[in-house]
Design a protein around this motif. Structure first.
Motif, PDB file in Angstrom:
ATOM      1  N   HIS A  25      -4.349  -1.554  -1.677  1.00  0.00           N
ATOM      2  CA  HIS A  25      -4.687  -0.648  -0.579  1.00  0.00           C
ATOM      3  C   HIS A  25      -5.462   0.528  -1.183  1.00  0.00           C
ATOM      4  N   PRO A  26      -6.438   1.097  -0.455  1.00  0.00           N
ATOM      5  CA  PRO A  26      -7.195   2.220  -1.032  1.00  0.00           C
ATOM      6  C   PRO A  26      -6.312   3.347  -1.572  1.00  0.00           C
ATOM      7  N   ALA A  27      -5.177   3.603  -0.921  1.00  0.00           N
ATOM      8  CA  ALA A  27      -4.293   4.676  -1.380  1.00  0.00           C
ATOM      9  C   ALA A  27      -3.579   4.320  -2.685  1.00  0.00           C
ATOM     10  N   GLU A  28      -3.563   3.034  -3.064  1.00  0.00           N
ATOM     11  CA  GLU A  28      -2.865   2.600  -4.276  1.00  0.00           C
ATOM     12  C   GLU A  28      -3.777   2.532  -5.498  1.00  0.00           C
ATOM     13  N   ARG A  29      -5.068   2.540  -5.271  1.00  0.00           N
ATOM     14  CA  ARG A  29      -5.996   2.264  -6.375  1.00  0.00           C
ATOM     15  C   ARG A  29      -5.911   3.276  -7.501  1.00  0.00           C
ATOM     16  N   GLY A  30      -5.666   4.534  -7.161  1.00  0.00           N
ATOM     17  CA  GLY A  30      -5.559   5.547  -8.197  1.00  0.00           C
ATOM     18  C   GLY A  30      -4.386   5.335  -9.125  1.00  0.00           C
ATOM     19  N   LEU A  31      -3.338   4.657  -8.631  1.00  0.00           N
ATOM     20  CA  LEU A  31      -2.158   4.400  -9.462  1.00  0.00           C
ATOM     21  C   LEU A  31      -2.438   3.381 -10.551  1.00  0.00           C
ATOM     22  N   ALA A  32      -3.391   2.503 -10.312  1.00  0.00           N
ATOM     23  CA  ALA A  32      -3.594   1.361 -11.198  1.00  0.00           C
ATOM     24  C   ALA A  32      -4.816   1.484 -12.106  1.00  0.00           C
ATOM     25  N   VAL A  33      -5.464   2.635 -12.106  1.00  0.00           N
ATOM     26  CA  VAL A  33      -6.711   2.742 -12.868  1.00  0.00           C
ATOM     27  C   VAL A  33      -6.488   2.587 -14.370  1.00  0.00           C
ATOM     28  N   THR A  34      -5.314   2.958 -14.859  1.00  0.00           N
ATOM     29  CA  THR A  34      -5.058   2.858 -16.297  1.00  0.00           C
ATOM     30  C   THR A  34      -4.343   1.561 -16.685  1.00  0.00           C
ATOM     31  N   PHE A  35      -4.019   0.713 -15.705  1.00  0.00           N
ATOM     32  CA  PHE A  35      -3.288  -0.515 -15.998  1.00  0.00           C
ATOM     33  C   PHE A  35      -4.195  -1.528 -16.698  1.00  0.00           C
ATOM     34  N   ARG A  36      -3.601  -2.308 -17.579  1.00  0.00           N
ATOM     35  CA  ARG A  36      -4.307  -3.459 -18.115  1.00  0.00           C
ATOM     36  C   ARG A  36      -4.462  -4.509 -17.017  1.00  0.00           C
ATOM     37  N   ALA A  37      -5.336  -5.476 -17.245  1.00  0.00           N
ATOM     38  CA  ALA A  37      -5.674  -6.439 -16.197  1.00  0.00           C
ATOM     39  C   ALA A  37      -4.446  -7.188 -15.686  1.00  0.00           C
ATOM     40  N   GLY A  38      -3.576  -7.630 -16.597  1.00  0.00           N
ATOM     41  CA  GLY A  38      -2.393  -8.379 -16.185  1.00  0.00           C
ATOM     42  C   GLY A  38      -1.442  -7.545 -15.350  1.00  0.00           C
ATOM     43  N   ARG A  39      -1.213  -6.321 -15.781  1.00  0.00           N
ATOM     44  CA  ARG A  39      -0.320  -5.422 -15.039  1.00  0.00           C
ATOM     45  C   ARG A  39      -0.917  -5.082 -13.675  1.00  0.00           C
ATOM     46  N   ARG A  40      -2.211  -4.882 -13.609  1.00  0.00           N
ATOM     47  CA  ARG A  40      -2.859  -4.582 -12.333  1.00  0.00           C
ATOM     48  C   ARG A  40      -2.731  -5.763 -11.368  1.00  0.00           C
ATOM     49  N   ALA A  41      -2.910  -6.985 -11.880  1.00  0.00           N
ATOM     50  CA  ALA A  41      -2.795  -8.168 -11.028  1.00  0.00           C
ATOM     51  C   ALA A  41      -1.371  -8.323 -10.498  1.00  0.00           C
ATOM     52  N   GLU A  42      -0.393  -8.087 -11.337  1.00  0.00           N
ATOM     53  CA  GLU A  42       1.014  -8.157 -10.920  1.00  0.00           C
ATOM     54  C   GLU A  42       1.313  -7.098  -9.860  1.00  0.00           C
ATOM     55  N   PHE A  43       0.848  -5.878 -10.112  1.00  0.00           N
ATOM     56  CA  PHE A  43       1.033  -4.744  -9.206  1.00  0.00           C
ATOM     57  C   PHE A  43       0.415  -5.057  -7.837  1.00  0.00           C
ATOM     58  N   ALA A  44      -0.783  -5.637  -7.838  1.00  0.00           N
ATOM     59  CA  ALA A  44      -1.458  -5.956  -6.584  1.00  0.00           C
ATOM     60  C   ALA A  44      -0.793  -7.123  -5.863  1.00  0.00           C
ATOM     61  N   THR A  45      -0.369  -8.137  -6.617  1.00  0.00           N
ATOM     62  CA  THR A  45       0.191  -9.329  -5.979  1.00  0.00           C
ATOM     63  C   THR A  45       1.521  -9.039  -5.302  1.00  0.00           C
ATOM     64  N   VAL A  46       2.390  -8.269  -5.934  1.00  0.00           N
ATOM     65  CA  VAL A  46       3.682  -8.002  -5.299  1.00  0.00           C
ATOM     66  C   VAL A  46       3.496  -7.155  -4.042  1.00  0.00           C
ATOM     67  N   ARG A  47       2.515  -6.267  -4.044  1.00  0.00           N
ATOM     68  CA  ARG A  47       2.217  -5.486  -2.834  1.00  0.00           C
ATOM     69  C   ARG A  47       1.538  -6.343  -1.771  1.00  0.00           C
ATOM     70  N   HIS A  48       0.734  -7.281  -2.206  1.00  0.00           N
ATOM     71  CA  HIS A  48       0.157  -8.245  -1.270  1.00  0.00           C
ATOM     72  C   HIS A  48       1.277  -9.022  -0.584  1.00  0.00           C
ATOM     73  N   CYS A  49       2.301  -9.412  -1.331  1.00  0.00           N
ATOM     74  CA  CYS A  49       3.452 -10.114  -0.747  1.00  0.00           C
ATOM     75  C   CYS A  49       4.157  -9.224   0.279  1.00  0.00           C
ATOM     76  N   ALA A  50       4.326  -7.944  -0.053  1.00  0.00           N
ATOM     77  CA  ALA A  50       4.992  -7.030   0.869  1.00  0.00           C
ATOM     78  C   ALA A  50       4.208  -6.891   2.165  1.00  0.00           C
ATOM     79  N   ARG A  51       2.894  -6.762   2.052  1.00  0.00           N
ATOM     80  CA  ARG A  51       2.080  -6.625   3.271  1.00  0.00           C
ATOM     81  C   ARG A  51       2.041  -7.928   4.067  1.00  0.00           C
ATOM     82  N   ARG A  52       2.074  -9.055   3.357  1.00  0.00           N
ATOM     83  CA  ARG A  52       2.120 -10.344   4.053  1.00  0.00           C
ATOM     84  C   ARG A  52       3.427 -10.495   4.830  1.00  0.00           C
TER      85      ARG A  52
END
Length: 217
Positions: A25-52
């Motif tokens: 979500h646009p409001a979440e992007r600032g939280l993940a700017v320093t994440f490595r690719a794997g951590r960012r994907a995990e962070f996004a996927t679990v939130r995608h599950c929540a929104r689904r």
């Protein structure tokens, strides 16, 4: 898996891998700017599950930002819980009018590292672990105890805004049916209505353990 351990009325979504279509979500992007690719994907996927899961309740897409205790802040009128571990991401969402709190936790179905059980378990829980192992050696009971205590914390924290230590919960796990009872040894802060005993269900399947609690009104 989540639908097998949570009651009807709780919407769930899960994935066994990170999803390329999972977007922050646009409001979440600032939280993940320093994440490595794997951590960012995990962070996004679990939130995608929540929104689904939320979509099945008629909710529009919502951001999930961390609160003061690190737990996600859910939209008004909604309760939820998220979990992720190697090979699994899952979320559970419910209307706050139906459910007061949710706590889910997934863990790899592997024994805890040496010495970890003694750090999280009370004396009576250590004795119970011995009994469980004597009955069934196919389940990593020590990791399941950790999993249950994490689910308890995910219920306690949003309802109280306070920390809860591993030794402030006494857990009794049953083999059949696969349920557990968690007795809180710490009184809830003034003004916080938290049951002193929480009940839930657990599941051991393939390489995963799952524990879930739904606190109804």
């Amino acid at each position: 898996m989540l639908s097998r351990v949570l009651p009807s009325g709780v919407a769930v979504a899960e994935s066994y891998a990170d999803l390329p279509e999972a977007q922050l979500h646009p409001a979440e992007r600032g939280l993940a700017v320093t994440f490595r690719a794997g951590r960012r994907a995990e962070f996004a996927t679990v939130r995608h599950c929540a929104r689904r899961a939320g979509r099945s309740l008629g909710l529009p897409p919502f951001p999930l930002l961390p609160g003061d205790m690190g737990a996600p802040l859910w939209p008004a009128g909604v309760v939820g819980s998220m979990t992720h571990c190697r090979g699994y991401r899952g979320a559970a969402v419910a209307n706050a009018a139906d459910v007061r709190a949710l706590g889910i936790d997934a863990e790899p179905h592997l024994p805890l590292p040496d010495g970890m059980l003694e750090r999280i378990a009370l004396p009576e829980e250590l004795r119970h672990q011995e009994a469980l192992r004597s009955w069934d050696q196919t389940v990593s009971w020590d990791r399941l105890l950790f999993c249950v205590k994490e689910a308890v914390y995910k219920v306690w924290s949003p309802l109280t805004g306070h920390w809860l230590g591993f030794h402030e919960t006494s857990v009794l796990i049953q083999r059949s049916p696969p349920v557990f009872t968690a007795r809180l040894l710490r009184a809830a802060p003034d003004g916080c209505d938290v049951p002193s005993v929480l009940g839930g269900r657990w599941l051991a399947e393939d390489s995963l353990l799952l524990a879930a609690i739904a606190v109804r009104h």
